[in-house]
Design a protein around this motif. Structure first.
Motif, PDB file in Angstrom:
ATOM      1  N   MET A  67       0.710  -1.321   0.050  1.00  0.00           N
ATOM      2  CA  MET A  67       0.023   0.111  -0.003  1.00  0.00           C
ATOM      3  C   MET A  67       0.884   1.228  -0.032  1.00  0.00           C
ATOM      4  SD  MET A  67      -3.159  -1.002  -0.305  1.00  0.00           S
ATOM      5  CE  MET A  67      -2.520  -1.990  -1.350  1.00  0.00           C
ATOM      6  N   GLU A  68       1.931   1.334   0.549  1.00  0.00           N
ATOM      7  CA  GLU A  68       3.108   2.510   0.671  1.00  0.00           C
ATOM      8  C   GLU A  68       3.483   2.591  -0.812  1.00  0.00           C
ATOM      9  OE1 GLU A  68       5.845   3.076   3.682  1.00  0.00           O
ATOM     10  OE2 GLU A  68       4.955   1.055   4.626  1.00  0.00           O
ATOM     11  N   ALA A  69       3.945   1.441  -1.514  1.00  0.00           N
ATOM     12  CA  ALA A  69       4.434   1.560  -2.714  1.00  0.00           C
ATOM     13  C   ALA A  69       3.293   2.436  -3.868  1.00  0.00           C
ATOM     14  CB  ALA A  69       4.784   0.144  -3.361  1.00  0.00           C
ATOM     15  N   ALA A  70       2.057   1.742  -3.491  1.00  0.00           N
ATOM     16  CA  ALA A  70       1.076   2.275  -4.401  1.00  0.00           C
ATOM     17  C   ALA A  70       0.541   3.622  -4.081  1.00  0.00           C
ATOM     18  CB  ALA A  70      -0.238   1.489  -4.284  1.00  0.00           C
ATOM     19  N   GLY A  71       1.143   4.399  -3.125  1.00  0.00           N
ATOM     20  CA  GLY A  71       0.929   5.761  -2.722  1.00  0.00           C
ATOM     21  C   GLY A  71      -0.496   5.769  -1.787  1.00  0.00           C
ATOM     22  N   GLU A  72      -0.939   4.511  -1.261  1.00  0.00           N
ATOM     23  CA  GLU A  72      -2.168   4.562  -0.591  1.00  0.00           C
ATOM     24  C   GLU A  72      -2.045   5.013   1.093  1.00  0.00           C
ATOM     25  OE1 GLU A  72      -5.423   4.421  -1.498  1.00  0.00           O
ATOM     26  OE2 GLU A  72      -5.104   3.699  -3.331  1.00  0.00           O
ATOM     27  N   MET A  73      -0.620   4.681   1.344  1.00  0.00           N
ATOM     28  CA  MET A  73      -0.537   4.564   2.782  1.00  0.00           C
ATOM     29  C   MET A  73       0.882   5.011   2.928  1.00  0.00           C
ATOM     30  SD  MET A  73      -2.500   1.086   4.264  1.00  0.00           S
ATOM     31  CE  MET A  73      -2.495   1.791   6.351  1.00  0.00           C
ATOM     32  N   VAL A  74       1.390   5.392   4.301  1.00  0.00           N
ATOM     33  CA  VAL A  74       2.865   5.784   4.526  1.00  0.00           C
ATOM     34  C   VAL A  74       2.985   5.413   6.317  1.00  0.00           C
ATOM     35  CG1 VAL A  74       2.199   8.073   5.464  1.00  0.00           C
ATOM     36  CG2 VAL A  74       4.669   7.496   4.762  1.00  0.00           C
ATOM     37  N   GLN A  75       3.922   4.464   6.238  1.00  0.00           N
ATOM     38  CA  GLN A  75       4.460   4.159   7.872  1.00  0.00           C
ATOM     39  C   GLN A  75       4.972   5.445   8.712  1.00  0.00           C
ATOM     40  OE1 GLN A  75       7.676   1.452   8.866  1.00  0.00           O
ATOM     41  NE2 GLN A  75       6.101  -0.009   9.179  1.00  0.00           N
ATOM     42  N   ILE A  76       4.566   5.488   9.626  1.00  0.00           N
ATOM     43  CA  ILE A  76       4.738   6.486  10.723  1.00  0.00           C
ATOM     44  C   ILE A  76       5.825   5.709  11.905  1.00  0.00           C
ATOM     45  CG2 ILE A  76       4.379   8.421  12.118  1.00  0.00           C
ATOM     46  CD1 ILE A  76       3.526   8.792   8.927  1.00  0.00           C
ATOM     47  N   LYS A  77       7.031   5.974  11.927  1.00  0.00           N
ATOM     48  CA  LYS A  77       7.829   5.314  13.249  1.00  0.00           C
ATOM     49  C   LYS A  77       8.709   6.125  13.789  1.00  0.00           C
ATOM     50  CE  LYS A  77      11.001   3.913   9.463  1.00  0.00           C
ATOM     51  NZ  LYS A  77      11.735   2.871   9.064  1.00  0.00           N
ATOM     52  N   ASP A  78       8.572   7.573  13.577  1.00  0.00           N
ATOM     53  CA  ASP A  78       9.433   8.280  14.545  1.00  0.00           C
ATOM     54  C   ASP A  78       8.952   9.825  14.671  1.00  0.00           C
ATOM     55  OD1 ASP A  78      10.218   9.776  11.929  1.00  0.00           O
ATOM     56  OD2 ASP A  78      11.876   8.292  11.781  1.00  0.00           O
ATOM     57  N   ILE A  79       9.332  10.756  15.150  1.00  0.00           N
ATOM     58  CA  ILE A  79       8.859  12.060  15.545  1.00  0.00           C
ATOM     59  C   ILE A  79       8.707  12.830  14.186  1.00  0.00           C
ATOM     60  CG2 ILE A  79      10.940  13.141  16.386  1.00  0.00           C
ATOM     61  CD1 ILE A  79       7.139  13.742  17.810  1.00  0.00           C
ATOM     62  N   ALA A  80       9.828  12.802  13.322  1.00  0.00           N
ATOM     63  CA  ALA A  80      10.053  13.376  12.055  1.00  0.00           C
ATOM     64  C   ALA A  80       8.759  12.980  11.185  1.00  0.00           C
ATOM     65  CB  ALA A  80      11.335  13.438  11.642  1.00  0.00           C
ATOM     66  N   GLY A  81       8.641  11.744  11.101  1.00  0.00           N
ATOM     67  CA  GLY A  81       7.663  11.247  10.117  1.00  0.00           C
ATOM     68  C   GLY A  81       6.234  11.534  10.823  1.00  0.00           C
ATOM     69  N   LEU A  82       5.957  11.796  11.822  1.00  0.00           N
ATOM     70  CA  LEU A  82       4.687  12.162  12.437  1.00  0.00           C
ATOM     71  C   LEU A  82       4.457  13.599  12.280  1.00  0.00           C
ATOM     72  CD1 LEU A  82       2.275  11.570  14.344  1.00  0.00           C
ATOM     73  CD2 LEU A  82       3.851  12.241  16.515  1.00  0.00           C
ATOM     74  N   GLU A  83       5.488  14.441  12.317  1.00  0.00           N
ATOM     75  CA  GLU A  83       5.166  15.697  12.111  1.00  0.00           C
ATOM     76  C   GLU A  83       4.978  16.355  10.843  1.00  0.00           C
ATOM     77  OE1 GLU A  83       4.160  17.505  14.845  1.00  0.00           O
ATOM     78  OE2 GLU A  83       5.209  16.707  16.454  1.00  0.00           O
ATOM     79  N   ASN A  84       5.703  15.446   9.915  1.00  0.00           N
ATOM     80  CA  ASN A  84       5.506  15.673   8.422  1.00  0.00           C
ATOM     81  C   ASN A  84       4.284  15.468   7.861  1.00  0.00           C
ATOM     82  OD1 ASN A  84       8.300  16.761   8.134  1.00  0.00           O
ATOM     83  ND2 ASN A  84       9.145  14.778   7.780  1.00  0.00           N
TER      84      ASN A  84
ATOM     85  N   GLU B 144      12.608  -3.047  13.945  1.00  0.00           N
ATOM     86  CA  GLU B 144      13.459  -2.612  12.939  1.00  0.00           C
ATOM     87  C   GLU B 144      12.458  -2.322  11.441  1.00  0.00           C
ATOM     88  OE1 GLU B 144      16.635  -1.460  12.298  1.00  0.00           O
ATOM     89  OE2 GLU B 144      16.386  -1.859  14.675  1.00  0.00           O
ATOM     90  N   SER B 145      11.450  -3.247  11.622  1.00  0.00           N
ATOM     91  CA  SER B 145      10.167  -3.125  10.589  1.00  0.00           C
ATOM     92  C   SER B 145       9.352  -2.219  10.768  1.00  0.00           C
ATOM     93  CB  SER B 145       9.637  -4.546  10.171  1.00  0.00           C
ATOM     94  OG  SER B 145      10.561  -5.421   9.867  1.00  0.00           O
ATOM     95  N   GLY B 146       9.588  -1.430  11.867  1.00  0.00           N
ATOM     96  CA  GLY B 146       8.472  -0.251  12.251  1.00  0.00           C
ATOM     97  C   GLY B 146       7.524  -0.713  13.609  1.00  0.00           C
ATOM     98  N   LEU B 147       7.736  -1.772  14.067  1.00  0.00           N
ATOM     99  CA  LEU B 147       6.876  -1.934  15.129  1.00  0.00           C
ATOM    100  C   LEU B 147       6.818  -1.064  16.254  1.00  0.00           C
ATOM    101  CD1 LEU B 147       4.633  -4.052  16.371  1.00  0.00           C
ATOM    102  CD2 LEU B 147       6.256  -4.965  17.539  1.00  0.00           C
ATOM    103  N   ARG B 148       5.782  -0.373  16.525  1.00  0.00           N
ATOM    104  CA  ARG B 148       5.809   0.582  17.654  1.00  0.00           C
ATOM    105  C   ARG B 148       4.944   0.557  18.790  1.00  0.00           C
ATOM    106  NH1 ARG B 148       9.809   0.865  15.343  1.00  0.00           N
ATOM    107  NH2 ARG B 148      10.937   2.624  14.587  1.00  0.00           N
ATOM    108  N   ALA B 149       4.068  -0.447  18.749  1.00  0.00           N
ATOM    109  CA  ALA B 149       3.121  -0.849  19.966  1.00  0.00           C
ATOM    110  C   ALA B 149       2.884  -2.209  19.847  1.00  0.00           C
ATOM    111  CB  ALA B 149       1.985  -0.074  19.934  1.00  0.00           C
ATOM    112  N   ILE B 150       2.491  -3.035  21.023  1.00  0.00           N
ATOM    113  CA  ILE B 150       2.418  -4.646  20.933  1.00  0.00           C
ATOM    114  C   ILE B 150       1.530  -4.871  22.229  1.00  0.00           C
ATOM    115  CG2 ILE B 150       4.680  -4.887  22.527  1.00  0.00           C
ATOM    116  CD1 ILE B 150       4.976  -7.566  21.110  1.00  0.00           C
TER     117      ILE B 150
END
Length: 354
Positions: free
Chosen positions: A97-114, A151-157
Protein backbone atom coordinates in the motif's frame (compact mmCIF):
# COMPACT_ATOMS: atom_id res chain seq x y z
CA UNK A 1 -11.85 17.42 12.51
CA UNK A 2 -8.71 15.33 12.05
CA UNK A 3 -9.09 11.89 13.63
CA UNK A 4 -6.56 9.40 14.98
CA UNK A 5 -7.99 5.88 15.19
CA UNK A 6 -5.86 3.85 17.58
CA UNK A 7 -6.94 0.41 16.36
CA UNK A 8 -7.74 -0.83 12.85
CA UNK A 9 -7.13 -4.39 11.60
CA UNK A 10 -6.52 -3.24 8.03
CA UNK A 11 -4.10 -5.94 6.89
CA UNK A 12 -6.26 -8.68 8.37
CA UNK A 13 -9.20 -7.42 6.31
CA UNK A 14 -7.08 -7.24 3.17
CA UNK A 15 -5.56 -10.70 3.43
CA UNK A 16 -7.99 -12.87 5.43
CA UNK A 17 -11.24 -11.26 4.26
CA UNK A 18 -9.77 -10.59 0.78
CA UNK A 19 -10.97 -7.00 0.75
CA UNK A 20 -9.38 -4.47 -1.60
CA UNK A 21 -9.36 -1.54 0.79
CA UNK A 22 -8.56 0.88 -2.03
CA UNK A 23 -12.21 0.54 -3.06
CA UNK A 24 -15.14 2.35 -1.51
CA UNK A 25 -17.09 0.65 1.27
CA UNK A 26 -20.09 0.27 -1.05
CA UNK A 27 -17.98 -1.41 -3.74
CA UNK A 28 -16.59 -3.90 -1.21
CA UNK A 29 -20.08 -4.63 0.10
CA UNK A 30 -21.41 -5.19 -3.41
CA UNK A 31 -18.60 -7.61 -4.20
CA UNK A 32 -19.41 -9.63 -1.06
CA UNK A 33 -23.14 -10.00 -1.68
CA UNK A 34 -24.16 -13.65 -1.34
CA UNK A 35 -20.97 -14.66 0.50
CA UNK A 36 -21.54 -16.51 3.78
CA UNK A 37 -18.08 -17.64 4.90
CA UNK A 38 -17.91 -14.85 7.51
CA UNK A 39 -20.77 -13.23 9.45
CA UNK A 40 -19.91 -9.68 8.38
CA UNK A 41 -19.83 -10.24 4.61
CA UNK A 42 -21.31 -7.28 2.79
CA UNK A 43 -21.42 -5.26 6.02
CA UNK A 44 -17.93 -3.76 6.21
CA UNK A 45 -17.46 -0.18 7.38
CA UNK A 46 -13.79 0.53 6.63
CA UNK A 47 -11.87 1.34 3.47
CA UNK A 48 -9.08 3.78 2.69
CA UNK A 49 -11.41 6.12 0.71
CA UNK A 50 -13.86 6.11 3.64
CA UNK A 51 -11.02 7.04 5.98
CA UNK A 52 -10.11 9.97 3.75
CA UNK A 53 -13.74 11.02 3.58
CA UNK A 54 -13.86 11.04 7.39
CA UNK A 55 -10.51 12.86 7.73
CA UNK A 56 -9.10 9.84 9.55
CA UNK A 57 -5.57 10.41 8.38
CA UNK A 58 -3.66 8.48 11.02
CA UNK A 59 -4.20 5.12 12.69
CA UNK A 60 -2.59 2.23 14.45
CA UNK A 61 -2.53 -0.50 11.81
CA UNK A 62 -2.33 -3.96 13.28
CA UNK A 63 -0.65 -7.24 12.65
CA UNK A 64 -2.45 -10.15 14.28
CA UNK A 65 -1.81 -13.90 14.40
CA UNK A 66 -2.66 -16.15 17.33
CA UNK A 67 -0.91 -19.40 18.26
CA UNK A 68 -3.17 -22.09 19.73
CA UNK A 69 -2.30 -25.25 21.61
CA UNK A 70 -3.73 -28.57 20.42
CA UNK A 71 -7.35 -28.87 21.49
CA UNK A 72 -7.94 -25.13 21.84
CA UNK A 73 -11.45 -24.04 20.75
CA UNK A 74 -10.01 -20.77 19.44
CA UNK A 75 -8.90 -20.33 15.83
CA UNK A 76 -5.20 -19.81 15.36
CA UNK A 77 -1.90 -21.09 13.98
CA UNK A 78 -0.39 -24.37 15.12
CA UNK A 79 3.09 -22.94 15.64
CA UNK A 80 4.61 -19.61 16.55
CA UNK A 81 6.59 -19.76 13.32
CA UNK A 82 3.39 -19.91 11.27
CA UNK A 83 2.01 -17.02 13.27
CA UNK A 84 5.18 -15.03 12.53
CA UNK A 85 4.86 -15.78 8.82
CA UNK A 86 1.25 -14.53 8.91
CA UNK A 87 2.30 -11.22 10.45
CA UNK A 88 5.00 -10.84 7.82
CA UNK A 89 2.40 -11.29 5.10
CA UNK A 90 0.39 -8.53 6.74
CA UNK A 91 3.47 -6.32 6.84
CA UNK A 92 3.97 -6.99 3.14
CA UNK A 93 0.44 -5.71 2.48
CA UNK A 94 1.17 -2.45 4.30
CA UNK A 95 4.38 -2.06 2.32
CA UNK A 96 2.49 -2.72 -0.92
CA UNK A 97 0.00 0.00 0.00
CA UNK A 98 2.92 2.33 0.63
CA UNK A 99 4.35 1.57 -2.81
CA UNK A 100 0.94 2.32 -4.31
CA UNK A 101 0.84 5.72 -2.60
CA UNK A 102 -2.16 4.72 -0.47
CA UNK A 103 -0.45 4.63 2.93
CA UNK A 104 2.71 5.73 4.69
CA UNK A 105 4.35 4.19 7.74
CA UNK A 106 4.99 6.48 10.69
CA UNK A 107 7.73 5.34 13.07
CA UNK A 108 9.43 8.43 14.47
CA UNK A 109 8.74 12.02 15.47
CA UNK A 110 9.91 13.51 12.16
CA UNK A 111 7.63 11.24 10.17
CA UNK A 112 4.73 12.04 12.50
CA UNK A 113 5.12 15.81 12.23
CA UNK A 114 5.59 15.69 8.45
CA UNK A 115 2.46 13.60 8.08
CA UNK A 116 0.37 15.90 10.25
CA UNK A 117 1.49 18.87 8.15
CA UNK A 118 0.60 17.02 4.94
CA UNK A 119 -2.92 16.43 6.22
CA UNK A 120 -3.33 20.16 6.83
CA UNK A 121 -2.57 20.80 3.16
CA UNK A 122 -4.86 20.81 0.12
CA UNK A 123 -3.21 17.71 -1.34
CA UNK A 124 -6.07 15.94 -3.17
CA UNK A 125 -5.35 12.32 -2.22
CA UNK A 126 -3.33 12.07 0.94
CA UNK A 127 -1.82 8.75 2.07
CA UNK A 128 -3.24 7.25 5.26
CA UNK A 129 -0.58 7.24 7.94
CA UNK A 130 -0.25 4.04 9.93
CA UNK A 131 1.81 3.12 12.96
CA UNK A 132 2.49 -0.59 13.15
CA UNK A 133 1.02 -2.44 16.14
CA UNK A 134 1.01 -6.13 17.04
CA UNK A 135 -2.21 -7.41 18.63
CA UNK A 136 -1.17 -10.44 20.66
CA UNK A 137 2.52 -11.34 20.88
CA UNK A 138 2.31 -15.07 20.09
CA UNK A 139 4.15 -14.54 16.78
CA UNK A 140 7.27 -13.33 18.61
CA UNK A 141 9.17 -16.63 18.55
CA UNK A 142 11.94 -15.21 20.71
CA UNK A 143 13.26 -11.74 21.54
CA UNK A 144 15.30 -11.55 18.34
CA UNK A 145 11.98 -11.55 16.48
CA UNK A 146 10.84 -8.54 18.49
CA UNK A 147 14.04 -6.77 17.46
CA UNK A 148 13.30 -7.63 13.80
CA UNK A 149 9.78 -6.30 14.23
CA UNK A 150 11.07 -3.06 15.70
CA UNK A 151 13.38 -2.63 12.73
CA UNK A 152 10.34 -3.14 10.48
CA UNK A 153 8.55 -0.29 12.26
CA UNK A 154 6.67 -1.99 15.10
CA UNK A 155 5.90 0.67 17.70
CA UNK A 156 3.17 -0.86 19.89
CA UNK A 157 2.46 -4.38 21.13
CA UNK A 158 -0.29 -6.13 23.07
CA UNK A 159 1.03 -9.22 24.90
CA UNK A 160 -2.25 -11.16 24.55
CA UNK A 161 -5.46 -11.33 22.54
CA UNK A 162 -8.24 -13.80 23.36
CA UNK A 163 -7.51 -16.82 25.53
CA UNK A 164 -4.18 -17.97 26.96
CA UNK A 165 -1.14 -16.79 25.01
CA UNK A 166 2.58 -17.45 25.03
CA UNK A 167 3.34 -14.31 27.03
CA UNK A 168 0.13 -13.46 28.91
CA UNK A 169 -3.50 -14.40 29.39
CA UNK A 170 -6.06 -12.46 27.42
CA UNK A 171 -9.81 -11.94 27.22
CA UNK A 172 -11.95 -14.80 28.59
CA UNK A 173 -8.99 -16.53 30.25
CA UNK A 174 -7.44 -16.38 33.70
CA UNK A 175 -3.73 -16.44 34.42
CA UNK A 176 -0.56 -14.44 34.84
CA UNK A 177 2.37 -13.47 32.65
CA UNK A 178 5.02 -15.94 33.83
CA UNK A 179 8.73 -15.64 33.09
CA UNK A 180 8.21 -15.45 29.33
CA UNK A 181 5.88 -12.53 29.81
CA UNK A 182 8.39 -10.78 32.05
CA UNK A 183 11.14 -11.32 29.47
CA UNK A 184 8.91 -9.84 26.77
CA UNK A 185 8.06 -6.80 28.87
CA UNK A 186 11.72 -6.20 29.64
CA UNK A 187 12.55 -6.21 25.92
CA UNK A 188 9.54 -4.04 25.06
CA UNK A 189 10.72 -1.49 27.61
CA UNK A 190 14.30 -1.67 26.34
CA UNK A 191 13.18 -0.95 22.76
CA UNK A 192 10.81 1.82 23.91
CA UNK A 193 7.86 0.09 22.25
CA UNK A 194 4.44 1.13 23.57
CA UNK A 195 2.76 -1.58 25.60
CA UNK A 196 -0.90 -1.99 24.66
CA UNK A 197 -2.75 -3.21 27.76
CA UNK A 198 -5.89 -4.02 25.76
CA UNK A 199 -7.10 -7.63 26.12
CA UNK A 200 -5.00 -8.45 29.20
CA UNK A 201 -7.05 -10.41 31.70
CA UNK A 202 -7.16 -8.94 35.20
CA UNK A 203 -4.39 -11.11 36.67
CA UNK A 204 -2.05 -10.51 33.72
CA UNK A 205 -2.88 -6.80 33.77
CA UNK A 206 -1.91 -6.30 37.40
CA UNK A 207 1.18 -8.50 37.14
CA UNK A 208 2.23 -6.47 34.11
CA UNK A 209 1.76 -3.19 35.96
CA UNK A 210 4.05 -4.43 38.74
CA UNK A 211 7.04 -5.14 36.51
CA UNK A 212 6.64 -2.85 33.48
CA UNK A 213 7.78 0.78 33.67
CA UNK A 214 7.71 1.91 30.03
CA UNK A 215 5.02 3.70 27.99
CA UNK A 216 1.59 2.05 28.13
CA UNK A 217 -1.82 2.72 26.61
CA UNK A 218 -5.01 0.83 25.80
CA UNK A 219 -5.79 1.18 22.12
CA UNK A 220 -9.37 -0.14 22.18
CA UNK A 221 -11.02 -0.66 25.55
CA UNK A 222 -14.34 0.31 27.11
CA UNK A 223 -15.53 0.59 30.71
CA UNK A 224 -16.59 -2.34 32.87
CA UNK A 225 -18.76 0.06 34.86
CA UNK A 226 -21.04 0.26 31.79
CA UNK A 227 -20.74 -3.35 30.56
CA UNK A 228 -19.70 -5.85 33.20
CA UNK A 229 -17.38 -8.20 31.30
CA UNK A 230 -13.69 -9.07 31.64
CA UNK A 231 -13.03 -7.56 28.18
CA UNK A 232 -13.66 -4.11 29.66
CA UNK A 233 -11.48 -2.34 32.20
CA UNK A 234 -12.61 -1.78 35.78
CA UNK A 235 -12.43 1.70 37.26
CA UNK A 236 -9.34 0.57 39.19
CA UNK A 237 -7.61 -0.48 35.98
CA UNK A 238 -8.58 2.72 34.20
CA UNK A 239 -7.29 4.75 37.15
CA UNK A 240 -4.00 2.82 37.08
CA UNK A 241 -3.61 3.67 33.39
CA UNK A 242 -4.48 7.31 34.00
CA UNK A 243 -1.82 7.45 36.73
CA UNK A 244 0.68 6.16 34.18
CA UNK A 245 -0.25 8.93 31.70
CA UNK A 246 -1.89 6.42 29.36
CA UNK A 247 -4.56 7.09 26.74
CA UNK A 248 -7.53 4.74 26.36
CA UNK A 249 -9.19 4.40 22.97
CA UNK A 250 -12.95 3.82 23.06
CA UNK A 251 -14.13 0.93 20.87
CA UNK A 252 -17.29 0.53 18.75
CA UNK A 253 -17.97 -3.21 18.97
CA UNK A 254 -21.64 -3.49 19.98
CA UNK A 255 -21.20 -6.35 22.44
CA UNK A 256 -18.74 -4.15 24.35
CA UNK A 257 -21.21 -1.26 24.40
CA UNK A 258 -24.39 -2.75 25.86
CA UNK A 259 -25.03 -5.54 28.38
CA UNK A 260 -26.63 -8.83 27.36
CA UNK A 261 -25.61 -8.73 23.69
CA UNK A 262 -26.08 -12.14 22.05
CA UNK A 263 -23.87 -12.65 18.99
CA UNK A 264 -25.83 -13.54 15.88
CA UNK A 265 -29.16 -12.71 17.51
CA UNK A 266 -28.97 -9.18 18.93
CA UNK A 267 -29.05 -6.27 16.49
CA UNK A 268 -27.83 -2.70 16.97
CA UNK A 269 -31.36 -1.35 16.40
CA UNK A 270 -33.02 -3.76 18.84
CA UNK A 271 -30.42 -3.03 21.51
CA UNK A 272 -30.34 0.70 20.70
CA UNK A 273 -26.57 0.73 20.17
CA UNK A 274 -25.63 4.24 19.03
CA UNK A 275 -22.54 6.42 19.03
CA UNK A 276 -23.96 8.08 22.15
CA UNK A 277 -22.84 5.00 24.10
CA UNK A 278 -19.28 5.66 22.93
CA UNK A 279 -19.70 9.16 24.37
CA UNK A 280 -20.85 7.56 27.65
CA UNK A 281 -17.58 5.60 27.78
CA UNK A 282 -15.53 8.67 26.90
CA UNK A 283 -17.30 10.66 29.58
CA UNK A 284 -16.79 7.96 32.22
CA UNK A 285 -13.03 7.94 31.61
CA UNK A 286 -12.94 11.75 31.72
CA UNK A 287 -14.83 11.76 35.03
CA UNK A 288 -12.36 9.28 36.53
CA UNK A 289 -9.42 11.35 35.29
CA UNK A 290 -10.90 14.71 36.17
CA UNK A 291 -9.87 15.94 32.72
CA UNK A 292 -9.97 15.06 29.01
CA UNK A 293 -6.31 14.05 28.70
CA UNK A 294 -6.58 10.25 28.81
CA UNK A 295 -9.19 9.16 26.28
CA UNK A 296 -9.28 8.86 22.52
CA UNK A 297 -10.79 6.85 19.68
CA UNK A 298 -9.82 3.22 19.02
CA UNK A 299 -12.77 1.94 17.03
CA UNK A 300 -11.76 -1.66 16.20
CA UNK A 301 -14.15 -1.28 13.26
CA UNK A 302 -14.17 -4.34 10.98
CA UNK A 303 -12.27 -6.26 13.62
CA UNK A 304 -14.05 -9.46 12.48
CA UNK A 305 -17.45 -7.76 12.70
CA UNK A 306 -19.37 -5.28 10.55
CA UNK A 307 -22.59 -3.29 10.57
CA UNK A 308 -24.38 -6.18 12.23
CA UNK A 309 -22.36 -5.36 15.36
CA UNK A 310 -21.67 -1.61 15.27
CA UNK A 311 -23.71 1.44 16.32
CA UNK A 312 -26.74 1.67 14.02
CA UNK A 313 -26.06 5.39 13.36
CA UNK A 314 -22.67 4.54 11.82
CA UNK A 315 -22.65 3.38 8.20
CA UNK A 316 -18.94 3.77 7.49
CA UNK A 317 -15.90 4.85 9.44
CA UNK A 318 -16.39 8.34 7.98
CA UNK A 319 -19.31 8.72 10.40
CA UNK A 320 -16.82 9.18 13.23
CA UNK A 321 -17.22 12.83 12.28
CA UNK A 322 -20.56 12.73 14.12
CA UNK A 323 -18.74 12.37 17.44
CA UNK A 324 -17.45 15.96 17.83
CA UNK A 325 -20.98 17.38 17.65
CA UNK A 326 -22.18 14.80 20.16
CA UNK A 327 -19.40 15.82 22.53
CA UNK A 328 -20.31 19.48 22.05
CA UNK A 329 -23.87 18.71 23.12
CA UNK A 330 -22.48 17.04 26.25
CA UNK A 331 -20.69 20.28 27.14
CA UNK A 332 -17.19 19.50 25.91
CA UNK A 333 -15.17 22.43 24.56
CA UNK A 334 -13.52 22.56 21.15
CA UNK A 335 -10.05 22.03 22.68
CA UNK A 336 -11.32 19.08 24.73
CA UNK A 337 -12.86 17.51 21.62
CA UNK A 338 -9.63 17.91 19.65
CA UNK A 339 -7.79 16.11 22.46
CA UNK A 340 -10.23 13.22 22.31
CA UNK A 341 -10.34 12.95 18.51
CA UNK A 342 -6.58 13.15 17.92
CA UNK A 343 -4.36 15.15 20.24
CA UNK A 344 -4.18 12.83 23.24
CA UNK A 345 -2.74 9.93 21.24
CA UNK A 346 -0.57 12.23 19.12
CA UNK A 347 0.87 13.97 22.19
CA UNK A 348 1.50 10.55 23.75
CA UNK A 349 3.57 9.60 20.70
CA UNK A 350 5.44 12.90 20.80
CA UNK A 351 6.39 12.25 24.41
CA UNK A 352 7.48 8.64 23.81
CA UNK A 353 9.43 9.34 20.62
CA UNK A 354 11.18 12.58 21.59
Amino acid sequence: MFIFDAHLDLAMNALEWNRDLRLSVSEIRKREQGMTDKPDRGKNTVSLPAMREGNIGLCMGTQIARFVEKGSPLPGWHSQHQAWAQTQGQLAWYKTMEAAGEMVQIKDIAGLENHLELWKSDEPKKPIGYILSLEGADSIVDMSYLEKSYESGLRAIGPAHYGPGIYAHGTDSVGGIGQKGKDLLKKVEELNIILDATHLCDKSFWETMKVYHGPVWASHNNCRKLVDHNRQFSDEQITELINRDAVIGVALDAWMMVPNWVRGISTPKDMNVTLEIAIDNIDHICQLAGNTDHVGIGTDLDGAFGKEQTPWDLDTIADLQKIPNMLTKRGYTRSDIEKIMNQNFINFLRKVWT
